[in-house]
Design an enzyme around this catalytic site. Structure first.
Site, short mmCIF file in Angstrom:
data_model
loop_
_atom_site.label_atom_id
_atom_site.label_comp_id
_atom_site.label_asym_id
_atom_site.label_seq_id
_atom_site.Cartn_x
_atom_site.Cartn_y
_atom_site.Cartn_z
N ASN A 12 23.34 19.33 90.39
CA ASN A 12 22.94 20.40 89.45
C ASN A 12 21.70 20.04 88.63
OD1 ASN A 12 25.05 22.15 90.23
ND2 ASN A 12 26.48 21.11 88.82
N LYS A 37 18.04 21.13 104.68
CA LYS A 37 19.10 20.62 103.80
C LYS A 37 19.79 19.47 104.52
CE LYS A 37 22.07 20.65 100.30
NZ LYS A 37 21.71 20.35 98.91
N GLU A 114 15.82 18.79 101.33
CA GLU A 114 16.61 18.72 100.10
C GLU A 114 17.83 17.84 100.33
OE1 GLU A 114 19.45 21.32 97.14
OE2 GLU A 114 18.07 22.42 98.45
N GLY A 115 18.04 16.91 99.42
CA GLY A 115 19.15 15.98 99.53
C GLY A 115 20.46 16.54 99.04
N GLY A 117 23.21 15.79 95.95
CA GLY A 117 23.51 15.02 94.76
C GLY A 117 22.39 14.06 94.40
N ASN A 174 12.60 19.63 85.09
CA ASN A 174 13.18 20.96 84.93
C ASN A 174 13.56 21.18 83.46
OD1 ASN A 174 14.59 23.35 85.19
ND2 ASN A 174 16.26 22.50 86.39
N TYR A 217 5.95 31.07 88.56
CA TYR A 217 4.88 30.37 89.26
C TYR A 217 4.75 28.97 88.67
CZ TYR A 217 0.33 28.74 90.74
OH TYR A 217 -0.68 27.98 91.25
#
Length: 226
Positions: A12, A37, A114-115, A117, A174, A217
Site C-alpha cells: 500500500n 505484475k 510492478e513488484g 509488497g 507519494n 500529471y
C-alpha cells in the site's frame, strides 16, 4: 530495451498507481511501453493491478493481459506470494515469470515490472524478491510515502539495496496521505541525505495528493531522461 522494477517500502505504498502513471507518461511520449505484475494475490482472473495500470493509461486491456503474459501468477488469497501459492495448491516457478518478462521485452521498448509488497517478500520459503533483484539487476524505482513509519522503512530498504549492490533509478515520494507538510518536507530531506550516504545519485520525483479516479500529471523525465 529498458526494464525497470517498481518496488515499495511496504504494501500500500502506491506502487500500482505510480506504475500506471509512469506508463501513461511514457505512452504520451510515444514510447512503446508495457507493464508487468510480478505476481498478484487476492484476485481472480486478470490481475487487478494490471487492469488498474490500463485504466490509468487510458487504454483497454491488451492481449498480453488477457492471456496472462503480463501476470502469469494470480492467487486468490491476499497474502505473501509463497503463502498465497500454497493455499491455492501451486508453487511459483521463476522460469515462468522470467519467460513472460523476456516475451514482453522482445515486443516492447520499455517494460515496467510492478513488484509485490516490499523488497524482501518471500516468493518461496527459500527465495525472496530480493534474491530475484540481485540476480536480474533491474534498476529499481522505489516508492515511498509520507505516512508515519515511512522513513524507517525507506532507509532500511536503501541500506539493504546498497548491501546487495542493487541499482536504483530513482525514488518516488507519494504525498498520500499528507497529514503534515512539516513531516513531508523533512522526509524528502532525509531521503536525499541517505540516498547520497548509500551512493545513489538518483532523482526524487513527487506524486501529489489526488482523489480516487483522478490521474494527476507527473513529470517523470528525471527518471527516464525524456
Amino acid at each position: 530495451m529498458s526494464t525497470y522494477f517498481i518496488t515499495g517500502i511496504d504494501t500500500n505504498a502506491g506502487k500500482t498507481f505510480a506504475t500506471g502513471l509512469m506508463a501513461k507518461y511514457l505512452l504520451d511520449k510515444k514510447v512503446n511501453v508495457m507493464t508487468q505484475k510480478f505476481a498478484q494475490t487476492g484476485c481472480v482472473g486478470v490481475s487487478e493491478d494490471i487492469l488498474a495500470h490500463r485504466d490509468i493509461m487510458g487504454v483497454p486491456p491488451y492481449n498480453v493481459d488477457k492471456d496472462g503474459t503480463t501476470c502469469p501468477y494470480v492467487f486468490t488469497y491476499p497474502a505473501s506470494p509463497h503463502l498465497a501459492a500454497k493455499i491455492d495448491g501451486q508453487e511459483i516457478d521463476m522460469n515462468v515469470i522470467n519467460a513472460s518478462t523476456k516475451k514482453l521485452q522482445d515486443q516492447f521498448e520499455t517494460l515496467l515490472i510492478e513488484g509485490v509488497g516490499g523488497i524482501h517478500v518471500p516468493i518461496t520459503l527459500e527465495y525472496s524478491l530480493l534474491d530475484y533483484l540481485e540476480e536480474t539487476k533491474h534498476p529499481l524505482i522505489l516508492i515511498t510515502s509520507s505516512k508515519l513509519g515511512s522513513i524507517n522503512h525507506t532507509l532500511m530498504t536503501l541500506e539493504l539495496a546498497a548491501k546487495r549492490k542493487l541499482p536504483i533509478q530513482g525514488l518516488i515520494y507519494n504525498h498520500y496521505p499528507n497529514n503534515s507538510d512539516v513531516i513531508l518536507k523533512d522526509s524528502i530531506e532525509v531521503f536525499r541525505t541517505y540516498l547520497n550516504k548509500y551512493g545513489y545519485n538518483c532523482p526524487i520525483v513527487e506524486i501529489p495528493e489526488f482523489k480516487i479516479g483522478e490521474s494527476p500529471y507527473v513529470d517523470f523525465s528525471p527518471l527516464f531522461q525524456i
